[in-house]
Design a protein around this motif. Structure first.
Motif, PDB file in Angstrom:
ATOM      1  N   VAL A  79       4.634 -39.294-115.187  1.00 18.50           N
ATOM      2  CA  VAL A  79       3.431 -39.317-116.099  1.00 18.50           C
ATOM      3  C   VAL A  79       4.046 -39.753-117.216  1.00 18.50           C
ATOM      4  O   VAL A  79       4.661 -39.226-118.015  1.00 18.50           O
ATOM      5  CB  VAL A  79       3.093 -37.908-115.841  1.00 18.50           C
ATOM      6  N   VAL A  80       2.909 -40.772-117.905  1.00 21.66           N
ATOM      7  CA  VAL A  80       3.123 -41.211-119.094  1.00 21.66           C
ATOM      8  C   VAL A  80       1.869 -40.740-120.041  1.00 21.66           C
ATOM      9  O   VAL A  80       0.748 -40.742-119.326  1.00 21.66           O
ATOM     10  CB  VAL A  80       3.242 -42.551-119.301  1.00 21.66           C
ATOM     11  N   PRO A  81       1.873 -40.537-121.344  1.00 22.66           N
ATOM     12  CA  PRO A  81       0.864 -40.413-121.997  1.00 22.66           C
ATOM     13  C   PRO A  81      -0.187 -41.484-122.098  1.00 22.66           C
ATOM     14  O   PRO A  81      -0.075 -42.776-121.836  1.00 22.66           O
ATOM     15  CB  PRO A  81       1.487 -40.410-123.861  1.00 22.66           C
ATOM     16  N   ARG A  82      -1.421 -41.282-122.630  1.00 20.25           N
ATOM     17  CA  ARG A  82      -2.495 -42.287-122.620  1.00 20.25           C
ATOM     18  C   ARG A  82      -2.079 -43.236-123.564  1.00 20.25           C
ATOM     19  O   ARG A  82      -1.394 -42.886-124.643  1.00 20.25           O
ATOM     20  CB  ARG A  82      -3.662 -41.428-123.090  1.00 20.25           C
ATOM     21  N   GLY A  83      -2.407 -44.416-123.443  1.00 18.98           N
ATOM     22  CA  GLY A  83      -2.133 -45.123-124.416  1.00 18.98           C
ATOM     23  C   GLY A  83      -0.885 -46.150-124.107  1.00 18.98           C
ATOM     24  O   GLY A  83      -0.253 -46.797-125.048  1.00 18.98           O
ATOM     25  N   THR A  84      -0.188 -45.824-122.913  1.00 15.50           N
ATOM     26  CA  THR A  84       1.024 -46.413-122.619  1.00 15.50           C
ATOM     27  C   THR A  84       0.681 -47.358-121.428  1.00 15.50           C
ATOM     28  O   THR A  84       0.122 -47.075-120.567  1.00 15.50           O
ATOM     29  CB  THR A  84       2.027 -45.214-121.998  1.00 15.50           C
ATOM     30  N   ASP A  85       1.521 -48.652-121.800  1.00 17.16           N
ATOM     31  CA  ASP A  85       1.493 -49.710-120.811  1.00 17.16           C
ATOM     32  C   ASP A  85       2.716 -49.616-120.102  1.00 17.16           C
ATOM     33  O   ASP A  85       3.910 -49.251-120.594  1.00 17.16           O
ATOM     34  CB  ASP A  85       1.256 -50.965-121.273  1.00 17.16           C
ATOM     35  N   VAL A  86       2.661 -50.123-118.797  1.00 20.67           N
ATOM     36  CA  VAL A  86       4.248 -50.074-118.266  1.00 20.67           C
ATOM     37  C   VAL A  86       3.956 -51.447-117.415  1.00 20.67           C
ATOM     38  O   VAL A  86       3.434 -51.952-116.754  1.00 20.67           O
ATOM     39  CB  VAL A  86       3.816 -49.113-117.068  1.00 20.67           C
ATOM     40  N   VAL A  87       5.276 -52.144-117.626  1.00 20.08           N
ATOM     41  CA  VAL A  87       5.765 -53.390-117.058  1.00 20.08           C
ATOM     42  C   VAL A  87       6.872 -53.141-116.135  1.00 20.08           C
ATOM     43  O   VAL A  87       7.769 -52.692-116.365  1.00 20.08           O
ATOM     44  CB  VAL A  87       6.251 -54.203-118.550  1.00 20.08           C
ATOM     45  N   LEU A  88       6.423 -53.282-114.875  1.00 22.07           N
ATOM     46  CA  LEU A  88       7.060 -53.231-113.443  1.00 22.07           C
ATOM     47  C   LEU A  88       8.119 -54.090-113.221  1.00 22.07           C
ATOM     48  O   LEU A  88       7.318 -55.461-113.113  1.00 22.07           O
ATOM     49  CB  LEU A  88       6.326 -52.598-112.433  1.00 22.07           C
ATOM     50  N   LYS A  89       9.350 -53.939-112.901  1.00 21.48           N
ATOM     51  CA  LYS A  89      10.266 -55.196-112.473  1.00 21.48           C
ATOM     52  C   LYS A  89      11.139 -54.460-111.216  1.00 21.48           C
ATOM     53  O   LYS A  89      10.999 -53.166-111.299  1.00 21.48           O
ATOM     54  CB  LYS A  89      11.050 -55.694-113.600  1.00 21.48           C
ATOM     55  N   GLY A  90      11.321 -55.300-110.680  1.00 22.38           N
ATOM     56  CA  GLY A  90      12.196 -54.717-109.456  1.00 22.38           C
ATOM     57  C   GLY A  90      11.660 -55.161-108.091  1.00 22.38           C
ATOM     58  O   GLY A  90      11.206 -56.218-107.850  1.00 22.38           O
ATOM     59  N   PHE A  91      11.925 -54.022-107.021  1.00 20.21           N
ATOM     60  CA  PHE A  91      11.618 -54.659-105.586  1.00 20.21           C
ATOM     61  C   PHE A  91      11.277 -53.601-104.899  1.00 20.21           C
ATOM     62  O   PHE A  91      11.920 -52.230-105.268  1.00 20.21           O
ATOM     63  CB  PHE A  91      12.467 -55.632-105.004  1.00 20.21           C
ATOM     64  N   ALA A  92      10.514 -53.548-103.756  1.00 21.90           N
ATOM     65  CA  ALA A  92      10.535 -52.594-102.835  1.00 21.90           C
ATOM     66  C   ALA A  92      10.608 -53.004-101.419  1.00 21.90           C
ATOM     67  O   ALA A  92      10.009 -54.090-101.198  1.00 21.90           O
ATOM     68  CB  ALA A  92       8.879 -52.060-102.845  1.00 21.90           C
ATOM     69  N   LEU A  93      11.472 -52.305-100.829  1.00 18.99           N
ATOM     70  CA  LEU A  93      11.810 -52.651 -99.250  1.00 18.99           C
ATOM     71  C   LEU A  93      11.428 -51.473 -98.338  1.00 18.99           C
ATOM     72  O   LEU A  93      11.993 -50.442 -98.653  1.00 18.99           O
ATOM     73  CB  LEU A  93      13.244 -53.024 -99.169  1.00 18.99           C
ATOM     74  N   ILE A  94      10.401 -51.728 -97.794  1.00 16.42           N
ATOM     75  CA  ILE A  94       9.796 -50.638 -96.842  1.00 16.42           C
ATOM     76  C   ILE A  94       9.549 -49.452 -97.907  1.00 16.42           C
ATOM     77  O   ILE A  94       9.841 -48.146 -97.272  1.00 16.42           O
ATOM     78  CB  ILE A  94      10.682 -50.081 -95.557  1.00 16.42           C
ATOM     79  N   GLY A  95       8.794 -49.765 -98.848  1.00 15.17           N
ATOM     80  CA  GLY A  95       8.531 -48.867 -99.868  1.00 15.17           C
ATOM     81  C   GLY A  95       7.310 -49.190-100.853  1.00 15.17           C
ATOM     82  O   GLY A  95       7.076 -50.262-100.612  1.00 15.17           O
ATOM     83  N   GLY A  96       7.285 -48.414-101.785  1.00 17.77           N
ATOM     84  CA  GLY A  96       6.268 -49.231-102.900  1.00 17.77           C
ATOM     85  C   GLY A  96       6.605 -48.807-104.331  1.00 17.77           C
ATOM     86  O   GLY A  96       7.372 -47.780-104.520  1.00 17.77           O
ATOM     87  N   ARG A  97       5.840 -49.498-105.358  1.00 20.53           N
ATOM     88  CA  ARG A  97       6.072 -49.168-106.788  1.00 20.53           C
ATOM     89  C   ARG A  97       4.343 -49.651-107.283  1.00 20.53           C
ATOM     90  O   ARG A  97       3.725 -50.526-106.760  1.00 20.53           O
ATOM     91  CB  ARG A  97       6.782 -50.410-107.129  1.00 20.53           C
TER      92      ARG A  97
END
Length: 109
Positions: A57-75
């Protein structure tokens, strides 16, 4: 490092995690609530969910840049519905790997 191995970790820190902090959930879960922390302009985190789940859980006003991967899962990153680019005060660069598990980032209300 926050490690959950066949169990759970629930953490609500009052200080900023170290740059490069690792979250690992193997057959368990990690909940990290950063909503009460004043984050720096940028923060780098990594998350590995192997047959487990990680929720940040991140504070309001936070952007998140997701990298990586998911194998039979999710991000995913769920931001509140109303926002504008001017609202962004911090950016978290999250390297997230999910193998038969999930990594979820939620913006606090």
């Amino acid at each position: 490092m926050n490690l959950a191995l066949f169990g759970g970790v629930n953490d609500t820190p009052l200080s900023v995690p170290e740059d490069g902090e690792q979250l690992i959930a193997m057959f368990g879960g990690v909940d990290l609530d950063l909503s009460r922390v004043h984050l720096p302009e940028t923060l780098h985190l990594s998350a590995l969910a192997f047959m487990g789940g990680i929720k940040i859980v991140v504070p309001r006003g936070t952007d998140v840049v997701l990298k990586g991967f998911a194998l039979i899962g999710g991000r995913k990153f769920r931001r509140r519905s109303e926002w504008s680019p001017e609202d962004i005060r911090s950016v978290i660069y999250l390297n997230a790997v999910a193998v038969m598990g999930g990594v979820e980032v939620i913006e606090a209300d």
